[in-house]
Design a protein around this motif. Sequence first.
Motif, PDB file in Angstrom:
ATOM      1  N   ARG A 102      -2.773   6.797   1.255  1.00 44.41           N
ATOM      2  CA  ARG A 102      -2.922   5.356   1.438  1.00 44.41           C
ATOM      3  C   ARG A 102      -4.393   4.972   1.529  1.00 44.41           C
ATOM      4  O   ARG A 102      -4.780   3.875   1.110  1.00 44.41           O
ATOM      5  CB  ARG A 102      -2.162   4.906   2.694  1.00 44.41           C
ATOM      6  N   GLU A 137       0.804  -1.214   0.000  1.00 44.02           N
ATOM      7  CA  GLU A 137       0.000   0.000   0.000  1.00 44.02           C
ATOM      8  C   GLU A 137       0.845   1.275   0.000  1.00 44.02           C
ATOM      9  O   GLU A 137       0.552   2.222  -0.735  1.00 44.02           O
ATOM     10  CB  GLU A 137      -0.906  -0.028   1.237  1.00 44.02           C
ATOM     11  N   ARG A 169      -6.146   2.179  -0.638  1.00 41.49           N
ATOM     12  CA  ARG A 169      -6.883   1.095   0.026  1.00 41.49           C
ATOM     13  C   ARG A 169      -8.254   0.900  -0.609  1.00 41.49           C
ATOM     14  O   ARG A 169      -8.691  -0.227  -0.871  1.00 41.49           O
ATOM     15  CB  ARG A 169      -7.009   1.408   1.520  1.00 41.49           C
TER      16      ARG A 169
END
Length: 230
Positions: free
Chosen positions: A48, A37, A52
């Motif tokens: 991030r 990630e 995600r």
Amino acid sequence: MQPVRKGRVSLVETATDEIRSQIVNGTWPVGSRIPPENALSDSLGVSRASVREAVRSLVHSGLLEPRQGDGTFVISDDDSAVALRRRLERAELSHVTQVRQGLDVVAARQAAKHRTDAQLAGIEAALARRKAALAAHDAETFTAADAEFHVLVAEASDNPVLADIYRSLSAALREELRRAACLDTATAAATDPHSRLVDAIRAQDPQAAVDAAVLLLAGHVRDLALPLDD
């Protein structure tokens, strides 16, 4: 990988499109693990959290699969193939078999015409695994080898559309074979339609390949007790 451009399209959508493009163009082939990630966040220039959500979207669409403690892996590079596979998972086995009635004959005929030596070797190896599993009465290995056999025949047809369909059909094929209890009715004799089909493909005899495919399908119809003449 190009950084995500900020604009009217949401960062999550654009990140999703960029990750999908890397999968489709082979940067991350099927079976490979995508970067973690934080690496994706840096390369795309987004948070991030956006990465995600993008990864979650691609997991939902069937292109990615998270594996606990091991990362996220590419399991498909084709959205349409995923959709077809999911449709087949819901299909009645009688309908799958009806589709196979047409496709198996085409695959057999075209494989006899177009197979390469390497493809023939792969088909022969799958048949050998099928026979070995039959002798060992190993139902799981037998089913996997039988399904692989049919996929390899389709791949030898020199028709990429047919090959893609068979790869998508493979899970449904395995379920069909389990339900038909093919291990209990199979034979390793030379008269087995699978062996006859391999002989015809080896001899590059399209008509003999079609005849073997018809016999093979007749056995599946009999074992499943399906009324397929409607």
